[in-house]
Design a protein around this motif. Sequence first.
Motif, mmCIF file in Angstrom:
data_model
loop_
_atom_site.group_PDB
_atom_site.id
_atom_site.type_symbol
_atom_site.label_atom_id
_atom_site.label_comp_id
_atom_site.label_asym_id
_atom_site.label_seq_id
_atom_site.Cartn_x
_atom_site.Cartn_y
_atom_site.Cartn_z
ATOM 1 N N GLU A 36 -4.041 -4.809 4.280
ATOM 2 C CA GLU A 36 -4.685 -3.502 4.130
ATOM 3 C C GLU A 36 -5.201 -2.938 5.456
ATOM 4 O OE1 GLU A 36 -8.167 -1.370 1.447
ATOM 5 O OE2 GLU A 36 -7.494 -3.381 0.932
ATOM 6 N N MET A 91 -3.200 0.240 -3.918
ATOM 7 C CA MET A 91 -2.438 -0.991 -3.830
ATOM 8 C C MET A 91 -1.329 -0.988 -4.879
ATOM 9 S SD MET A 91 -3.960 -2.442 -1.369
ATOM 10 C CE MET A 91 -3.498 -4.142 -1.332
ATOM 11 N N CYS A 114 -2.322 -1.672 7.566
ATOM 12 C CA CYS A 114 -1.792 -0.446 6.962
ATOM 13 C C CYS A 114 -2.710 0.745 7.241
ATOM 14 C CB CYS A 114 -1.599 -0.641 5.464
ATOM 15 S SG CYS A 114 -0.298 -1.831 5.038
ATOM 16 N N MET A 119 0.842 -1.189 0.000
ATOM 17 C CA MET A 119 0.000 0.000 0.000
ATOM 18 C C MET A 119 0.879 1.240 0.000
ATOM 19 S SD MET A 119 -2.953 0.879 2.746
ATOM 20 C CE MET A 119 -3.942 -0.492 2.201
#
Length: 140
Positions: free
Chosen positions: A105, A21, A108, A2
Amino acid sequence: MMRILCRLVPGSLLVTGAMAMAAEGPDIGFPTVADALAALSADPELEFREESGWLSADRREGNDVVFWTFTSEQHEAHPAVIKRILIKTEGEWQLEMRVLCEADESACADLVSEFQAFNDRLHKRLSRPANKEPQNPDSG
């Protein structure tokens, strides 16, 4: 992977673009977290500090101040690197934050939220008239 870009401008924090991404999103200057750490560790102008497993370093680049932060191995978003650049424009400090996170994800996104809180505190400190020069953005 990311890549995220956030900007702190007087009065607000703007997140430009959605979390992206892979190769999309802002460039942090290195393709991977490991590449960033290797290159920055070899830079004689940077002196890294370690606190609770986190590595950080900062330096002036012209009128700007660049802060690098690497997650600890224990952090859920590891490996990740956060690059924050304090830029003085027309007497106002602006903060640009770029994140390269190689974790999932959700981890992050949590890391970005954590650093946005640091950025909010820094913005409040820099908004005070007595503060002319930036210090470590994570203190205070």
